[in-house]
Write a protein that holds these residues in place. Structure first.
Motif, PDB file in Angstrom:
ATOM      1  N   GLY A 166      75.260  38.419  47.225  1.00 30.10           N
ATOM      2  CA  GLY A 166      73.819  38.290  47.036  1.00 30.10           C
ATOM      3  C   GLY A 166      73.053  38.717  48.268  1.00 30.10           C
ATOM      4  N   SER A 215      62.189  36.906  41.664  1.00 32.12           N
ATOM      5  CA  SER A 215      63.597  36.768  41.283  1.00 32.12           C
ATOM      6  C   SER A 215      63.996  35.346  40.941  1.00 32.12           C
ATOM      7  CB  SER A 215      64.495  37.280  42.425  1.00 32.12           C
ATOM      8  OG  SER A 215      64.211  36.598  43.638  1.00 32.12           O
ATOM      9  N   THR A 217      77.671  40.043  41.433  1.00 25.37           N
ATOM     10  CA  THR A 217      76.509  40.083  42.307  1.00 25.37           C
ATOM     11  C   THR A 217      75.416  39.155  41.788  1.00 25.37           C
ATOM     12  OG1 THR A 217      75.689  42.014  41.108  1.00 25.37           O
ATOM     13  CG2 THR A 217      76.961  42.433  43.110  1.00 25.37           C
ATOM     14  N   SER A 218      74.410  38.901  42.639  1.00 27.93           N
ATOM     15  CA  SER A 218      73.332  37.998  42.268  1.00 27.93           C
ATOM     16  C   SER A 218      72.019  38.512  42.836  1.00 27.93           C
ATOM     17  CB  SER A 218      73.616  36.577  42.783  1.00 27.93           C
ATOM     18  OG  SER A 218      73.695  36.566  44.194  1.00 27.93           O
ATOM     19  N   GLY A 219      70.925  37.986  42.283  1.00 25.16           N
ATOM     20  CA  GLY A 219      69.602  38.298  42.812  1.00 25.16           C
ATOM     21  C   GLY A 219      69.249  39.777  42.756  1.00 25.16           C
ATOM     22  N   SER A 231      67.239  34.315  38.771  1.00 26.55           N
ATOM     23  CA  SER A 231      68.303  33.744  39.596  1.00 26.55           C
ATOM     24  C   SER A 231      68.713  32.359  39.139  1.00 26.55           C
ATOM     25  CB  SER A 231      67.849  33.669  41.059  1.00 26.55           C
ATOM     26  OG  SER A 231      67.568  34.956  41.574  1.00 26.55           O
ATOM     27  N   ILE A 251      80.689  35.940  45.462  1.00 31.34           N
ATOM     28  CA  ILE A 251      79.457  36.425  44.849  1.00 31.34           C
ATOM     29  C   ILE A 251      78.625  37.105  45.918  1.00 31.34           C
ATOM     30  CG2 ILE A 251      77.341  35.800  43.628  1.00 31.34           C
ATOM     31  CD1 ILE A 251      78.855  33.394  42.484  1.00 31.34           C
ATOM     32  N   ALA A 288      68.728  33.739  45.491  1.00 27.94           N
ATOM     33  CA  ALA A 288      69.693  33.669  44.391  1.00 27.94           C
ATOM     34  C   ALA A 288      70.948  32.903  44.783  1.00 27.94           C
ATOM     35  CB  ALA A 288      70.052  35.077  43.917  1.00 27.94           C
ATOM     36  N   ASN A 289      71.564  33.250  45.916  1.00 26.35           N
ATOM     37  CA  ASN A 289      72.795  32.577  46.312  1.00 26.35           C
ATOM     38  C   ASN A 289      72.552  31.134  46.749  1.00 26.35           C
ATOM     39  OD1 ASN A 289      74.497  34.637  45.690  1.00 26.35           O
ATOM     40  ND2 ASN A 289      75.117  35.112  47.769  1.00 26.35           N
ATOM     41  N   ILE A 349      72.483  29.335  43.519  1.00 24.47           N
ATOM     42  CA  ILE A 349      73.849  29.223  42.987  1.00 24.47           C
ATOM     43  C   ILE A 349      74.610  28.132  43.730  1.00 24.47           C
ATOM     44  CG2 ILE A 349      76.086  30.398  42.838  1.00 24.47           C
ATOM     45  CD1 ILE A 349      74.562  32.982  42.251  1.00 24.47           C
ATOM     46  N   ALA A 385      71.879  42.363  42.077  1.00 22.99           N
ATOM     47  CA  ALA A 385      72.331  42.478  40.689  1.00 22.99           C
ATOM     48  C   ALA A 385      71.245  43.046  39.787  1.00 22.99           C
ATOM     49  CB  ALA A 385      72.773  41.114  40.166  1.00 22.99           C
ATOM     50  N   PHE A 436      71.290  30.415  34.681  1.00 21.85           N
ATOM     51  CA  PHE A 436      72.728  30.474  34.472  1.00 21.85           C
ATOM     52  C   PHE A 436      73.263  29.066  34.239  1.00 21.85           C
ATOM     53  CE2 PHE A 436      72.024  30.086  39.032  1.00 21.85           C
ATOM     54  CZ  PHE A 436      72.829  29.011  39.378  1.00 21.85           C
TER      55      PHE A 436
END
Length: 255
Positions: A111, A248, A233-235, A252, A109, A13-14, A17, A238, A255
Motif C-alpha cells: 500500500g 480513498s 495491493t491496497s489504496g 479502502s 499487502i 488504506a494499510n 487494514i 490498487a 472489505f
C-alpha cells in the motif's frame, strides 16, 4: 522476523487494514513498514455518513474525534510499527528493507501509494492550521467548501472544521495542475481568512499539509502489470479511489 501479515506502506488504506485485522483477528502477528517517521502523514481525514455501510461505521467509530449533523458549502489525523524504514523488495511472503533486514509473513499487502507513470493526475494541495481563538467563532457546522475566497493557482477554497467553540481547523486548499506547495504563502492566506471573518487567532496548535493526486485519466492495465507478482495491493496502488475526487477512504474500508 516472521509475521502473518506484512503491510508495506503506512498510508490510509494499510492503516485501516491493520486496524481491522487487529480487531477482527487479534491473534495475528502484524507488522507495518513505513519509510516516514509517522503513519498516515499529517492529515485530518473526514467522510460523510453515506460513504460507508453500517458495518463500516461500527469499526471506524473509535477513530472519529468529532461529527456534525450537517455541513455547509459556499461559492462566490503501536506495536508492529517500523517507522523510518524504506522497502527495497516486496514478495508474496517477504519484504526486504533497504538496510538488508528481511521480514517474512504469510501475507504481504503493498500500500505504498500510487505509481505515477500509469496515471494522468492533477493535484489537491493544502496547508491546514489547527488554531485556538481568543473569541468564539460562532460556527455551528463544518464549512466544507468556501469558494468565495480569491481564486488563484487553480480552483481555491477554504475548509473549516469547528472542533470546539474556540478551536478551528482552517485549511487553504487548491485543485491545480502542478504539485508545488508554498507553505509560507498559504499560512499567510489562512491568517488573512481568519482576520476577514473576525476570528482572532491566539495561537496555532498544529499544522498539516499535503499534495494529493487527483486522477484525470489512466490505464489500469498498466498499473496491474507493474505490481509484484502474487502481492495484493491496497489504496491508491490498487486503484481504489474515487475516480473524480481521488478520495480513498470509502474504497479502502470496504472489505
Amino acid at each position: 522476523m516472521t509475521h502473518d501479515v506484512l503491510l508495506v506502506g503506512g498510508g490510509l488504506a494499510n492503516a485501516l487494514i491493520g486496524l481491522r485485522l487487529c480487531t477482527a483477528r487479534p491473534t495475528l502477528r502484524i507488522a507495518l513498514v513505513e519509510r516516514e517517521a509517522a503513519v498516515g502523514g499529517r492529515h485530518t481525514w473526514s467522510y460523510h455518513v453515506g460513504d460507508l455501510g453500517p458495518g463500516d461505521h461500527e469499526w471506524l467509530e473509535p477513530l472519529v474525534t468529532r461529527s456534525w449533523p450537517r455541513h455547509e458549502v459556499r461559492f462566490p489525523r503501536l506495536s508492529g510499527l517500523l517507522l523510518g524504514r524504506s522497502t527495497a523488495t516486496v514478495r508474496p511472503d517477504a519484504v526486504v528493507l533497504e538496510d538488508g533486514t528481511t521480514l517474512t509473513a504469510r501475507c504481504v499487502i503493498d500500500g505504498r501509494g500510487y505509481l505515477s507513470d500509469w496515471l494522468v493526475a492533477g493535484f489537491q494541495k493544502f496547508v491546514g492550521q489547527h488554531v485556538t481563538l481568543s473569541e468564539a467563532h460562532g460556527l455551528e457546522a463544518p464549512l466544507l467548501m468556501d469558494a468565495t475566497v480569491e481564486q488563484v493557482d487553480g480552483f481555491r477554497f477554504v475548509y473549516v472544521l469547528p472542533w470546539t467553540t474556540h478551536r478551528l481547523l482552517i485549511e487553504d486548499t487548491y485543485y491545480t495542475d502542478d504539485p508545488e506547495l508554498q507553505p509560507e504563502l498559504l499560512r499567510a492566506r489562512i491568517g488573512e481568512y481568519a482576520r476577514d471573518r473576525g476570528w482572532p487567532i491566539a495561537q496555532v496548535d498544529d499544522e498539516e499539509q499535503g499534495v494529493l493526486p487527483i486522477p484525470l485519466a489512466g490505464e489500469l492495465d498498466r498499473l496491474w502489470r507493474q505490481h509484484a507478482p502474487g502481492v495484493p495491493t491496497s489504496g491508491m496502488r490498487a486503484g481504489l479511489f474515487h475516480h473524480t475526487t481521488g478520495y480513498s477512504l470509502p474504497g479502502s474500508s470496504a472489505f
